[in-house]
Design a protein around this motif. Structure first.
Motif, short mmCIF file in Angstrom:
data_model
loop_
_atom_site.label_atom_id
_atom_site.label_comp_id
_atom_site.label_asym_id
_atom_site.label_seq_id
_atom_site.Cartn_x
_atom_site.Cartn_y
_atom_site.Cartn_z
N VAL A 39 0.84 -1.19 0.00
CA VAL A 39 0.00 0.00 0.00
C VAL A 39 0.88 1.24 0.00
O VAL A 39 1.73 1.41 0.88
N TYR A 40 0.66 2.12 -0.98
CA TYR A 40 1.37 3.39 -1.07
C TYR A 40 0.39 4.53 -0.86
O TYR A 40 0.14 5.33 -1.76
N ALA A 41 -0.17 4.60 0.33
CA ALA A 41 -1.06 5.68 0.74
C ALA A 41 -1.03 5.69 2.26
O ALA A 41 -0.75 4.67 2.89
N SER A 42 -1.29 6.83 2.87
CA SER A 42 -1.27 6.89 4.34
C SER A 42 -2.37 6.04 4.93
O SER A 42 -2.22 5.42 5.98
N SER A 43 -3.51 5.97 4.25
CA SER A 43 -4.63 5.13 4.67
C SER A 43 -5.47 4.83 3.43
O SER A 43 -5.77 5.73 2.65
N LEU A 44 -5.84 3.58 3.24
CA LEU A 44 -6.53 3.17 2.03
C LEU A 44 -7.83 2.46 2.38
O LEU A 44 -7.84 1.47 3.11
N ASN A 45 -8.95 2.99 1.87
CA ASN A 45 -10.26 2.39 2.13
C ASN A 45 -10.43 1.09 1.35
O ASN A 45 -10.08 1.02 0.18
N VAL A 46 -10.99 0.10 2.02
CA VAL A 46 -11.35 -1.17 1.39
C VAL A 46 -12.86 -1.18 1.22
O VAL A 46 -13.60 -0.92 2.17
N ARG A 47 -13.35 -1.46 0.01
CA ARG A 47 -14.77 -1.36 -0.28
C ARG A 47 -15.38 -2.71 -0.64
O ARG A 47 -14.68 -3.64 -1.03
N SER A 48 -16.70 -2.79 -0.50
CA SER A 48 -17.40 -4.04 -0.72
C SER A 48 -17.48 -4.43 -2.20
O SER A 48 -17.60 -5.61 -2.53
N GLU A 49 -17.42 -3.45 -3.08
CA GLU A 49 -17.50 -3.67 -4.52
C GLU A 49 -16.45 -2.82 -5.21
O GLU A 49 -15.95 -1.84 -4.64
N LYS A 77 -9.06 -6.71 -5.92
CA LYS A 77 -9.63 -7.39 -4.75
C LYS A 77 -8.48 -7.90 -3.89
O LYS A 77 -7.60 -8.63 -4.38
N VAL A 78 -8.47 -7.51 -2.62
CA VAL A 78 -7.33 -7.82 -1.75
C VAL A 78 -7.79 -8.48 -0.46
O VAL A 78 -8.97 -8.38 -0.07
N ARG A 79 -6.84 -9.12 0.20
CA ARG A 79 -7.07 -9.59 1.56
C ARG A 79 -5.81 -9.38 2.37
O ARG A 79 -4.69 -9.52 1.87
N ALA A 80 -6.00 -9.00 3.62
CA ALA A 80 -4.90 -8.78 4.55
C ALA A 80 -5.43 -9.06 5.95
O ALA A 80 -6.17 -8.25 6.51
N GLY A 81 -5.10 -10.22 6.49
CA GLY A 81 -5.64 -10.61 7.79
C GLY A 81 -7.14 -10.80 7.69
O GLY A 81 -7.65 -11.53 6.83
N SER A 82 -7.88 -10.09 8.54
CA SER A 82 -9.34 -10.20 8.54
C SER A 82 -10.01 -9.24 7.57
O SER A 82 -11.22 -9.27 7.40
N VAL A 83 -9.21 -8.38 6.94
CA VAL A 83 -9.75 -7.38 6.02
C VAL A 83 -9.72 -7.92 4.59
O VAL A 83 -8.70 -8.44 4.14
N SER A 84 -10.83 -7.81 3.89
CA SER A 84 -10.86 -8.19 2.48
C SER A 84 -11.87 -7.32 1.75
O SER A 84 -12.84 -6.82 2.35
N GLY A 85 -11.63 -7.10 0.46
CA GLY A 85 -12.52 -6.27 -0.34
C GLY A 85 -11.77 -5.65 -1.50
O GLY A 85 -10.70 -6.14 -1.90
N TRP A 86 -12.29 -4.56 -2.01
CA TRP A 86 -11.76 -3.93 -3.22
C TRP A 86 -11.10 -2.58 -2.90
O TRP A 86 -11.62 -1.81 -2.11
N VAL A 87 -9.97 -2.33 -3.56
CA VAL A 87 -9.27 -1.05 -3.39
C VAL A 87 -8.89 -0.51 -4.76
O VAL A 87 -8.79 -1.25 -5.74
N ALA A 88 -8.67 0.81 -4.84
CA ALA A 88 -8.23 1.44 -6.08
C ALA A 88 -6.81 0.96 -6.40
O ALA A 88 -5.90 1.08 -5.57
N GLY A 89 -6.61 0.43 -7.61
CA GLY A 89 -5.36 -0.22 -7.97
C GLY A 89 -4.15 0.69 -7.98
O GLY A 89 -3.03 0.22 -7.77
N TYR A 90 -4.34 2.00 -8.21
CA TYR A 90 -3.17 2.86 -8.34
C TYR A 90 -2.53 3.20 -7.01
O TYR A 90 -1.52 3.89 -6.97
N TYR A 91 -3.10 2.71 -5.88
CA TYR A 91 -2.46 2.89 -4.58
C TYR A 91 -1.66 1.67 -4.15
O TYR A 91 -1.16 1.62 -3.03
N LEU A 92 -1.56 0.67 -5.02
CA LEU A 92 -0.80 -0.53 -4.72
C LEU A 92 0.35 -0.68 -5.71
O LEU A 92 0.21 -0.33 -6.88
N LYS A 93 1.45 -1.24 -5.24
CA LYS A 93 2.55 -1.61 -6.12
C LYS A 93 2.91 -3.06 -5.84
O LYS A 93 3.07 -3.46 -4.70
N ARG A 94 3.03 -3.81 -6.90
CA ARG A 94 3.30 -5.24 -6.80
C ARG A 94 4.68 -5.49 -6.20
O ARG A 94 5.66 -4.83 -6.58
#
Length: 388
Positions: A39-49, A77-94
């Protein structure tokens, strides 16, 4: 933006051969293999869709490592521990090719942590050389802006990481800035990012694009969705913003300075305001990002210019890179009598990156991988323009 056939596909300026009929996809494409990302953001929202309007189901902290399992029109679509859902792709780097097990996830996290070395700098002083320099919460453009500096401001360098420096201002504000805009900050004191990272590669050519100010204009926005995809109901305004954010990052990695006419989905600057921004800042070039639509069964990209004297060379440089292959064919160059070009005193081009009226194109342009390829091609074209 709807394509006007009399100025585009049927235009005498259209430098292309016949347009091929598309092959329809059998289904929406997802990520075929799970992989790790950071994650390359200070805080990134995870959404249901996979949509900005979907409910927030959790948040991810900056620097967190997640497992990516699916992809849809720029959302992951991501998962991290108990958190799962959808995030905007441009805030992630592989950070790895596969993360199917917790062991590989841990390994990729360790690899990411050690990929970039840092070095402390004791009481190093530098002077800001850019007219305006943003301070960020971390070493990268994905981090939030925490302050700004002006030309001539003195700062104390606390740490260097890659091409970024952590600095403290005379007033005590601490943040990260690009080292290239600090006197004495151009000498790198750390190694580069791991080769597995998807950070755009930096092309160094003398003079070239370094220090040039580029206006990136994501078309539409706010109450103006632009074109709507006829198969998946994709909104053009979302695609233009996602692609433009990728373009910003590629241009910045090449040493350019970038200002965007909008950075959020709800923003809707007037066409005159978009043009005025470049004029006020004394920018060097203007690039407007759009996706197309037509009642005809057409496919591919199209690059527009207005002034042969002012715009054509920039448009041709961008179209040449798009024509080298990004997943959709290039339909060449065309004259475009659009306000964003006609009233623009800067070298300007408007790029249509696929037809949302075509099911084949729409399925492709929704993918983050395509948006990155398109953005990289446009960035390379802009760099080519300044290199010649």
């Amino acid at each position: 933006m709807r394509l006007k056939l009399h100025t585009a596909v049927l235009s005498a300026c259209l430098l292309t051969s016949s347009i091929l009929a598309p092959v329809l996809p059998s289904s929406t494409a997802y990520a075929s293999t799970a992989y790790s990302a950071k994650v390359y953001a200070s805080s990134l929202n995870v959404r249901s869709e996979p949509a900005a309007s979907a409910a927030v189901t959790g948040t991810l902290a900056g620097g967190a490592t997640v497992t990516v399992t699916e992809e849809q029109h720029g959302w992951l679509k991501v998962r991290a521990g108990s958190v799962s859902g959808w995030v905007a792709g441009y805030y992630l780097k592989r950070t790895s090719g596969s993360s199917s097990t917790s062991a590989s996830s841990s390994a990729s996290k360790a690899s990411a942590k050690s990929a970039v070395k840092t070095s402390a700098v004791s009481s190093g002083t530098a002077v800001v050389t850019a007219s305006s320099l943003r301070m960020r919460g971390g070493p990268g453009t994905g981090h939030e802006v925490v302050g700004s500096l002006q030309s001539g401001n003195k700062v104390t360098i606390l740490l260097r990481q890659g091409e970024w420096s952590r600095v403290r201002t005379a007033g005590g504000t601490v943040g990260w800035v690009s080292s290239q805009y600090l006197s004495g900050g151009a000498v790198r004191s750390a190694s580069t990012v791991s080769s597995n990272s998807q950070t755009p590669s930096v092309v160094r050519k003398s003079g070239s694009i370094r220090g040039k100010l580029i206006i990136v204009d994501p078309g539409h926005g706010g109450t103006d969705p632009g074109m709507l995809g006829t198969t998946y109901n994709t909104m053009e305004k979302d695609l233009t913003l996602q692609t433009s954010l990728y373009l910003r990052d590629y241009l910045t990695a090449k040493g350019a300075r970038v200002e965007m006419t909008r950075t959020r989905g709800e923003q809707k600057p007037a066409l005159s305001q978009r043009v005025q921004l470049g004029r006020q800042l004394g920018a060097d070039a203007f690039v407007s990002i759009h996706y197309n639509s037509s009642p005809k069964n057409v496919s591919g990209t199209l690059t527009f210019f207005y002034s042969q004297q002012n715009d054509l060379r920039l448009a041709r440089a961008v179209e040449t890179r798009l024509g080298e292959g990004i997943g959709l064919r290039s339909n060449g160059l065309s004259f475009g009598d659009y306000h964003i070009l006609r009233e623009n005193p800067l070298p300007a081009t408007l790029v249509e990156l696929g037809f949302l009226s075509n099911p084949y194109d729409e399925a492709i342009v929704r993918k983050a991988a395509y948006q990155r390829k398109a953005a990289q091609a446009v960035a390379e074209g802009v760099a080519d323009y300044f290199n010649k």
